[in-house]
Design a protein around this motif. Structure first.
Motif, PDB file in Angstrom:
ATOM      1  N   GLN A 252      14.815 -20.172  32.499  1.00 13.63           N
ATOM      2  CA  GLN A 252      14.232 -21.794  32.138  1.00 13.63           C
ATOM      3  C   GLN A 252      14.324 -21.637  31.172  1.00 13.63           C
ATOM      4  OE1 GLN A 252      13.186 -23.931  35.417  1.00 13.63           O
ATOM      5  NE2 GLN A 252      14.841 -23.701  37.295  1.00 13.63           N
ATOM      6  N   LEU A 253      13.058 -20.779  30.861  1.00 17.84           N
ATOM      7  CA  LEU A 253      12.249 -21.284  29.537  1.00 17.84           C
ATOM      8  C   LEU A 253      12.810 -20.807  28.025  1.00 17.84           C
ATOM      9  CD1 LEU A 253       8.858 -20.069  31.189  1.00 17.84           C
ATOM     10  CD2 LEU A 253       9.571 -22.117  29.716  1.00 17.84           C
ATOM     11  N   ARG A 254      13.680 -19.327  28.522  1.00 15.96           N
ATOM     12  CA  ARG A 254      14.279 -19.197  27.087  1.00 15.96           C
ATOM     13  C   ARG A 254      15.776 -20.241  26.816  1.00 15.96           C
ATOM     14  NH1 ARG A 254      17.337 -13.268  28.810  1.00 15.96           N
ATOM     15  NH2 ARG A 254      15.287 -12.393  27.869  1.00 15.96           N
ATOM     16  N   TRP A 255      16.059 -20.851  27.650  1.00 16.59           N
ATOM     17  CA  TRP A 255      16.664 -21.836  27.750  1.00 16.59           C
ATOM     18  C   TRP A 255      16.261 -22.803  26.633  1.00 16.59           C
ATOM     19  CZ3 TRP A 255      22.092 -20.518  25.979  1.00 16.59           C
ATOM     20  CH2 TRP A 255      22.344 -19.697  27.008  1.00 16.59           C
ATOM     21  N   GLN A 256      15.611 -22.771  26.991  1.00 16.82           N
ATOM     22  CA  GLN A 256      14.772 -24.270  26.550  1.00 16.82           C
ATOM     23  C   GLN A 256      14.351 -23.821  25.078  1.00 16.82           C
ATOM     24  OE1 GLN A 256      11.665 -25.409  29.752  1.00 16.82           O
ATOM     25  NE2 GLN A 256      12.378 -27.152  29.729  1.00 16.82           N
ATOM     26  N   TYR A 257      13.955 -22.132  24.862  1.00 13.99           N
ATOM     27  CA  TYR A 257      13.617 -22.131  23.291  1.00 13.99           C
ATOM     28  C   TYR A 257      14.476 -21.428  22.396  1.00 13.99           C
ATOM     29  CZ  TYR A 257       9.180 -20.495  26.006  1.00 13.99           C
ATOM     30  OH  TYR A 257       8.673 -19.970  27.024  1.00 13.99           O
ATOM     31  N   LYS A 258      15.526 -21.642  23.025  1.00 13.21           N
ATOM     32  CA  LYS A 258      16.816 -21.952  22.402  1.00 13.21           C
ATOM     33  C   LYS A 258      17.334 -23.093  22.122  1.00 13.21           C
ATOM     34  CE  LYS A 258      19.393 -17.479  24.380  1.00 13.21           C
ATOM     35  NZ  LYS A 258      20.588 -16.480  24.808  1.00 13.21           N
ATOM     36  N   MET A 259      16.909 -24.163  22.808  1.00 12.85           N
ATOM     37  CA  MET A 259      16.579 -25.046  22.278  1.00 12.85           C
ATOM     38  C   MET A 259      16.159 -25.828  21.197  1.00 12.85           C
ATOM     39  SD  MET A 259      17.039 -28.614  24.413  1.00 12.85           S
ATOM     40  CE  MET A 259      18.693 -28.319  25.981  1.00 12.85           C
ATOM     41  N   TYR A 260      15.281 -25.229  21.498  1.00 10.94           N
ATOM     42  CA  TYR A 260      14.375 -25.701  20.328  1.00 10.94           C
ATOM     43  C   TYR A 260      14.788 -25.056  18.968  1.00 10.94           C
ATOM     44  CZ  TYR A 260       9.903 -24.755  17.372  1.00 10.94           C
ATOM     45  OH  TYR A 260       9.431 -24.566  16.244  1.00 10.94           O
TER      46      TYR A 260
ATOM     47  N   GLU B 121      -0.445 -27.142  30.137  1.00 16.24           N
ATOM     48  CA  GLU B 121       0.551 -26.436  31.545  1.00 16.24           C
ATOM     49  C   GLU B 121       2.420 -26.806  31.522  1.00 16.24           C
ATOM     50  OE1 GLU B 121      -3.210 -26.809  34.401  1.00 16.24           O
ATOM     51  OE2 GLU B 121      -1.532 -27.783  34.466  1.00 16.24           O
ATOM     52  N   GLY B 122       2.931 -25.387  31.946  1.00 18.81           N
ATOM     53  CA  GLY B 122       4.722 -26.377  31.587  1.00 18.81           C
ATOM     54  C   GLY B 122       4.774 -25.630  33.013  1.00 18.81           C
ATOM     55  N   TRP B 123       5.514 -27.179  33.983  1.00 22.37           N
ATOM     56  CA  TRP B 123       6.082 -27.757  35.076  1.00 22.37           C
ATOM     57  C   TRP B 123       7.377 -27.258  35.152  1.00 22.37           C
ATOM     58  CZ3 TRP B 123       2.170 -30.297  39.051  1.00 22.37           C
ATOM     59  CH2 TRP B 123       0.563 -30.221  39.047  1.00 22.37           C
ATOM     60  N   ARG B 124       8.094 -27.384  36.146  1.00 23.47           N
ATOM     61  CA  ARG B 124       9.022 -27.533  36.313  1.00 23.47           C
ATOM     62  C   ARG B 124       9.509 -28.831  35.997  1.00 23.47           C
ATOM     63  NH1 ARG B 124      14.213 -28.516  38.847  1.00 23.47           N
ATOM     64  NH2 ARG B 124      15.425 -26.796  39.106  1.00 23.47           N
ATOM     65  N   GLN B 125      10.862 -29.679  35.942  1.00 19.35           N
ATOM     66  CA  GLN B 125      10.624 -30.756  36.124  1.00 19.35           C
ATOM     67  C   GLN B 125      11.211 -31.016  37.615  1.00 19.35           C
ATOM     68  OE1 GLN B 125      10.489 -33.158  34.364  1.00 19.35           O
ATOM     69  NE2 GLN B 125      10.866 -32.941  32.292  1.00 19.35           N
ATOM     70  N   ASP B 126      11.574 -32.687  38.453  1.00 16.63           N
ATOM     71  CA  ASP B 126      11.688 -32.485  39.220  1.00 16.63           C
ATOM     72  C   ASP B 126      13.694 -32.529  39.684  1.00 16.63           C
ATOM     73  OD1 ASP B 126      12.635 -34.224  41.040  1.00 16.63           O
ATOM     74  OD2 ASP B 126      10.970 -35.880  41.857  1.00 16.63           O
ATOM     75  N   PRO B 127      13.802 -32.009  40.583  1.00 15.42           N
ATOM     76  CA  PRO B 127      15.141 -31.027  40.902  1.00 15.42           C
ATOM     77  C   PRO B 127      15.826 -32.824  41.304  1.00 15.42           C
ATOM     78  CG  PRO B 127      13.961 -29.716  42.175  1.00 15.42           C
ATOM     79  CD  PRO B 127      12.562 -30.838  41.038  1.00 15.42           C
ATOM     80  N   VAL B 128      14.933 -34.145  41.586  1.00 11.89           N
ATOM     81  CA  VAL B 128      16.095 -35.066  41.907  1.00 11.89           C
ATOM     82  C   VAL B 128      16.955 -35.106  40.445  1.00 11.89           C
ATOM     83  CG1 VAL B 128      15.380 -37.040  42.369  1.00 11.89           C
ATOM     84  CG2 VAL B 128      15.334 -35.701  43.564  1.00 11.89           C
ATOM     85  N   TYR B 129      15.948 -34.994  39.143  1.00 10.43           N
ATOM     86  CA  TYR B 129      16.668 -35.877  38.309  1.00 10.43           C
ATOM     87  C   TYR B 129      17.573 -34.830  37.391  1.00 10.43           C
ATOM     88  CZ  TYR B 129      13.684 -39.991  39.763  1.00 10.43           C
ATOM     89  OH  TYR B 129      13.433 -41.173  41.039  1.00 10.43           O
ATOM     90  N   PHE B 130      16.388 -33.295  37.444  1.00  7.16           N
ATOM     91  CA  PHE B 130      16.978 -32.360  36.992  1.00  7.16           C
ATOM     92  C   PHE B 130      16.988 -31.403  37.075  1.00  7.16           C
ATOM     93  CE2 PHE B 130      13.490 -34.783  34.117  1.00  7.16           C
ATOM     94  CZ  PHE B 130      13.836 -35.710  33.419  1.00  7.16           C
ATOM     95  N   PRO B 131      18.269 -31.031  37.503  1.00  5.12           N
ATOM     96  CA  PRO B 131      18.958 -30.026  38.669  1.00  5.12           C
ATOM     97  C   PRO B 131      18.921 -28.808  38.550  1.00  5.12           C
ATOM     98  CG  PRO B 131      20.644 -31.485  37.931  1.00  5.12           C
ATOM     99  CD  PRO B 131      19.655 -32.263  37.254  1.00  5.12           C
TER     100      PRO B 131
ATOM    101  N   GLY C  43      16.212 -27.887  36.374  1.00  8.71           N
ATOM    102  CA  GLY C  43      14.790 -27.691  35.646  1.00  8.71           C
ATOM    103  C   GLY C  43      14.831 -27.550  34.299  1.00  8.71           C
ATOM    104  N   GLY C  44      13.772 -26.300  34.200  1.00  9.03           N
ATOM    105  CA  GLY C  44      13.063 -26.753  32.751  1.00  9.03           C
ATOM    106  C   GLY C  44      11.604 -27.041  32.509  1.00  9.03           C
ATOM    107  N   SER C  45      10.420 -26.752  31.695  1.00  6.82           N
ATOM    108  CA  SER C  45       8.836 -26.995  31.685  1.00  6.82           C
ATOM    109  C   SER C  45       8.850 -28.142  30.905  1.00  6.82           C
ATOM    110  CB  SER C  45       8.567 -25.677  31.132  1.00  6.82           C
ATOM    111  OG  SER C  45       6.956 -26.004  31.119  1.00  6.82           O
TER     112      SER C  45
END
Length: 545
Positions: free
Chosen positions: A283-291, A419-429, A431-433
């Motif tokens: 998940q983090l790798r995809w977020q870095y790619k988005m950045y 700190e990087g925490w996972r987003q709530d699965p209810v809203y963010f299926p 994930g992501g930090s």
């Protein structure tokens, strides 16, 4: 006599005496609607009981759907159908205990002729008050009159008195004595700077890149070109599909270098192995790619600020945008080069990001970035949800939160306490930090740019971000969304209820200043800048010019 088949004249039921109709706008995400329904149901029961005490009944305009598992209006089409069953002159209650997509109900509200009341629970665990502010802002933009009220338990005299006023007179009057229109500004260096920066923006112009408008039904977050262009701001309309495509082109090694940079700065991540419920390296790798992708596309189009919607669309194909957004808004962040490797993009500077593609935030973040930079201040800015608050030690302390995108310089020790925490699965299926932490104590200028009466307005005020004991911070975090960053804020000269009644958005912008005197100067310069652009400026609370 027409030879054509004409549509039947619309038929609407007649309003019943001493009866209010009730609707509940919900989320577009089924999981969120199911999760929030029990809270909504309890809140509606409390409102119904309060009205019964005044001799009024409540008729719910749409039923609980056992197949869906909730009783919310969950689409714009459903909203249109529901309003066909509501007497157009009936008193109407919009009851919100959760976040809601305003566009589900705005079409019906725009043409409803009866008195409208928005009601919310003032609670931390479910963001009803955030949803209420969103729908209020939409009606303010449309020019639809409404009344509004909120309560912790719906039993307090203030709430009951407001409800009594609404059923008796069709309206509720709130105290707005804290608001003053901007008068003549002093002739000093700050006014001169604000006027000069406004002139530069109007003459040279700027481009904001919008990766899809209308995030989460926020009609109030869309500003028409006819209002933006005269102040020198133009839109580059971009597609989130283009962002996703660019993310595919970022090599893994380049993305991993962003992660290594953050680890080197001391940021930690709460990692696990279950993709469905925990934060993972993938998940983090995809977020870095988005950045990286966001910076490169912004460079392609010469953007001055950028906004990623994320909801809807991207949430179904990649992890959350929040980590990337927080990095973009910070001056100290992982370096990203141009496509040819020749330049570091926005080297040592933020690229202002307006979360959830909120264009009121875009205007604010752009001018704040330029002004704070010109004053030699940290230009890191962000929006927060007006999430909740309670009294602490004799003063009302707000919990302002955003879903993970606070720039690291808003923490006392920067990335070292992020700190990087996972987003709530209810809203963010997927994930992501987040970028979780407690915003540092200090002097803050808060603001909101909004549309009302076909014109741009801006509310400006001062606040102090305060430090609370660790146990109290943790209690507030657990009472809201533990994965998100918090600012503990005390408004200067504005009560809880004054702020709620006045504010025309679910978001507000914040920027720090190093001390009281500098914060006051920055607010003055910002007022001069916005006013010189032609935006109607309103000062809220105790403001020194």
């Amino acid at each position: 006599m027409s030879t054509y088949t004409l549509p039947a004249a619309p038929s609407r039921p007649a309003a019943e005496p001493r009866t209010a109709y009730l609707i509940a706008s919900g989320d577009l995400r089924p999981a969120a609607n199911r999760a929030g329904w029990p809270t909504q149901e309890r809140m509606e029961a409390d409102v119904t009981a309060a009205l019964a005490g005044l001799g009024w009944s409540v008729r719910r305009a749409h039923d609980f759907d056992p197949e869906a598992g909730h009783g919310f209006i969950s689409s714009q089409r459903m909203g249109l159908e529901v309003f066909k069953t509501i007497p157009p002159d009936a008193p109407l209650i919009v009851a919100e205990a959760v976040w809601q997509y305003s566009h589900h109900v705005l079409a019906g509200l725009r043409t409803h002729r009866g008195p409208i009341l928005t009601v919310a629970n003032f609670a931390g665990d479910w963001p009803g008050l955030v949803g209420l502010l969103g729908v209020n802002a939409g009606m303010a933009k449309m020019g639809v009159p409404y009344s509004t009220i909120w309560s912790v338990d719906f039993k307090d005299d203030w709430f009951k008195d407001g409800l009594r006023s609404w059923v008796t007179t069709g309206g509720i009057t709130h105290d707005a004595s804290h608001v003053a229109d901007l008068g003549k500004l002093p002739e000093n260096a700050e006014t001169e700077l604000g006027v000069a920066l406004a002139g530069q923006l109007k003459n040279d112009k700027a481009i904001i890149g919008v990766f899809d408008e209308g995030c989460m039904g926020m009609y109030n977050a869309i500003i028409d070109d006819e209002l933006l262009n005269p102040i020198g701001i133009y839109k580059e309309r971009l597609s989130q599909s283009a962002l996703w495509a660019e993310m595919q082109r970022v090599p893994d090694a380049e993305a991993d270098a962003v992660g290594a940079w953050l680890i080197g700065k001391g940021m930690t991540f709460k990692l696990g192995a279950d993709e469905a419920t925990e934060l993972t390296e993938a998940q983090l790798r995809w977020q870095y790619k988005m950045y990286i992708a966001a910076l490169r596309i912004s460079d392609d189009f010469g953007l001055d600020a950028v906004g990623i919607q994320y909801q809807q669309g991207l949430k179904d194909i990649c992890p959350a945008s929040d980590l990337a957004e927080g990095l973009l808004n910070n001056a100290d962040r992982p370096p990203v080069t141009s496509r040819d490797g020749a330049r570091v993009l926005w080297d040592g500077r933020p690229l202002p990001h307006f979360n959830e593609a909120d264009e009121g935030v875009a205007v604010d973040a752009l001018v704040t970035n330029r002004l704070w930079t010109a004053m030699g201040l940290d230009p890191a800015t962000t929006l927060h949800d007006v999430r909740w608050g309670e009294e602490y030690d004799g003063e009302f302390v707000w919990v302002w939160e955003i879903s993970g995108s606070v720039p690291a310089s808003h923490f006392a020790t920067g990335y070292a306490e992020a700190e990087g925490w996972r987003q709530d699965p209810v809203y963010f299926p997927l994930g992501g930090s987040t970028i979780k932490g407690i915003c540092k104590p200090g002097e803050v200028v808060w603001s909101r740019v909004f549309v009302q009466g076909g014109a741009l307005h801006a509310d400006l005020g001062r606040a102090t971000a305060v430090s609370l004991p660790a146990a109290e911070s943790e209690r507030r975090s657990q009472a809201t969304t533990p994965a998100w960053p918090i600012m503990h804020a005390v408004l200067h000269g504005v009560t809880r209820d004054q702020f709620m009644a006045r504010h025309k958005a679910n978001h507000l912008n914040v920027a720090y200043a190093p001390d009281v005197a500098t914060a006051d100067k920055a607010l003055l310069a910002k007022a001069a800048l916005l006013s010189s652009l032609g935006i109607q400026v309103h000062l809220c609370g105790d403001v020194k010019l």
